[in-house]
Write an enzyme that holds these catalytic residues in place. Sequence first.
Site, PDB file in Angstrom:
ATOM      1  N   HIS A 199       0.849  -1.201   0.000  1.00  0.00           N
ATOM      2  CA  HIS A 199       0.000   0.000   0.000  1.00  0.00           C
ATOM      3  C   HIS A 199       0.877   1.241   0.000  1.00  0.00           C
ATOM      4  CE1 HIS A 199      -3.936   1.971   1.652  1.00  0.00           C
ATOM      5  NE2 HIS A 199      -3.224   2.834   0.948  1.00  0.00           N
ATOM      6  N   HIS A 238       1.183   5.043  -2.365  1.00  0.00           N
ATOM      7  CA  HIS A 238       0.685   5.888  -3.448  1.00  0.00           C
ATOM      8  C   HIS A 238       1.807   6.578  -4.208  1.00  0.00           C
ATOM      9  CE1 HIS A 238      -3.519   5.521  -2.129  1.00  0.00           C
ATOM     10  NE2 HIS A 238      -3.033   5.589  -0.902  1.00  0.00           N
ATOM     11  N   ALA A 298      -9.015  10.540   3.370  1.00  0.00           N
ATOM     12  CA  ALA A 298      -8.459  11.534   2.450  1.00  0.00           C
ATOM     13  C   ALA A 298      -8.855  11.261   1.006  1.00  0.00           C
ATOM     14  CB  ALA A 298      -6.943  11.560   2.573  1.00  0.00           C
ATOM     15  N   HIS A 351      -5.298  -0.713   6.442  1.00  0.00           N
ATOM     16  CA  HIS A 351      -4.897   0.170   7.543  1.00  0.00           C
ATOM     17  C   HIS A 351      -5.908   0.078   8.710  1.00  0.00           C
ATOM     18  CE1 HIS A 351      -7.437   2.969   5.288  1.00  0.00           C
ATOM     19  NE2 HIS A 351      -6.453   3.319   4.464  1.00  0.00           N
ATOM     20  N   HIS A 356      -0.879   7.289  13.065  1.00  0.00           N
ATOM     21  CA  HIS A 356      -2.143   6.645  12.708  1.00  0.00           C
ATOM     22  C   HIS A 356      -2.654   5.701  13.795  1.00  0.00           C
ATOM     23  CE1 HIS A 356      -1.270   8.154   8.670  1.00  0.00           C
ATOM     24  NE2 HIS A 356      -2.521   7.864   8.345  1.00  0.00           N
ATOM     25  N   ASP A 373       1.545   3.429   3.242  1.00  0.00           N
ATOM     26  CA  ASP A 373       0.489   4.323   2.755  1.00  0.00           C
ATOM     27  C   ASP A 373       1.090   5.690   2.416  1.00  0.00           C
ATOM     28  OD1 ASP A 373      -1.979   5.230   1.975  1.00  0.00           O
ATOM     29  OD2 ASP A 373      -2.822   5.411   3.981  1.00  0.00           O
ATOM     30  N   GLY A 407      -2.767   9.942   4.095  1.00  0.00           N
ATOM     31  CA  GLY A 407      -1.672   9.009   3.898  1.00  0.00           C
ATOM     32  C   GLY A 407      -0.555   9.326   4.871  1.00  0.00           C
TER      33      GLY A 407
END
Length: 379
Positions: free
Chosen positions: A57, A59, A137, A211, A245, A267, A302
């Site tokens: 995971h 981006h 998000a 997550h 997180h 992430d 993220g």
Amino acid sequence: MKKVIINAKIITNGQIIHNHNILFNRHIISISKELPLELEVIDAKGAYLSSGFIDIHIHGSGGADVMDATSEALQTISNTLLQTGTTSFLATTMTMAKSDIELALACVQLNKDNLEGAKILGVHLEGPFINPIKQGAQNAEYIQKPNQELLEPYMDIIKMITLAPEVEGAKAVLLFLQKYHPHILLSIGHSDATYEQTQESFKRGISHATHLFNAMNPLHHREPGIVGAVLEGEASCDIIADLIHIHPSFFNLLYKLKKDRLILITDAMRAGCMRCGEYNLGGQRVRVKDGEARLADGTLAGSVLTMNKALKNFYHHCEIALPELIEMVTKVPAQRLGLKDKGELKVGFCADLVLFDKEFTVLKTFIDGEIKYVHSTNS
């Protein structure tokens, strides 16, 4: 050319092996005490050696994002990740316009086998089939009802899908995927499913949670929700161990309950391995400050976490042995993705390797047996 690494603390089969050498070319040839002659010798100088890290995971990184949908962006991400020990990753999409998602998927389809650094294993489709109540998000404007139309042209590269199983249309898509594309890892995320709905989704092919704790309903003693169902059952899950997180006090609990079904992810968005400042994520402005990436309204967007830092954070806040820790970013994700030659240091496995020190600083990264990254102080 064949190479041999000497003087490494080799992490394999749930243990740390000393006084052994690892011989390899594109694949691992042997792990033994023998030292063949006339080979390129690499002295690990007591550093740890493991299989390369796998991020299921992510981006973006290095100022680039998968949704940029360019070969240059994918190459930037691929090269940047080498310094973090990541040798393979799932290019993760965002909830954006259908045309933007299709461009990103087509770009990965075209370029995934042409990268010089970390390898793209395929795509993690995060959205657009999510619940707007738990959008996080992701941009609610582009959330779609689950459908096969978006998926079918890209089934060869889609390896993981995060979706909300309680939304309209999800049941039919899950049944279709379970029947015709069982290789795809189906994950619950960005969801407000109840405990019962989550349990029911497990029967329809969902076997993972994206997550955990984030972008889902919280654990409550009268409504266990998604978290309760995942912790109780056989599903695997991943977490963002950036100490933002999730509070680190949960690390021990998660490890005790999930063991070999727990995966660390980053992430990360395009600000990964970059300086603080303003960036873009899925068409939304993100402010990165003090290690946190947030939208204008304060929503976490993220992370800027790196895989080696995730390992360091988890290790320092959990009672876990190093071999078991490393499996969270090697063996476990490889098994969940059905990879047959990655995630372990075994004869015949791909020589994607990482050398790192006791502080998890990455010293060298190998792709297919070739050195692709060397830490500046270790040149």
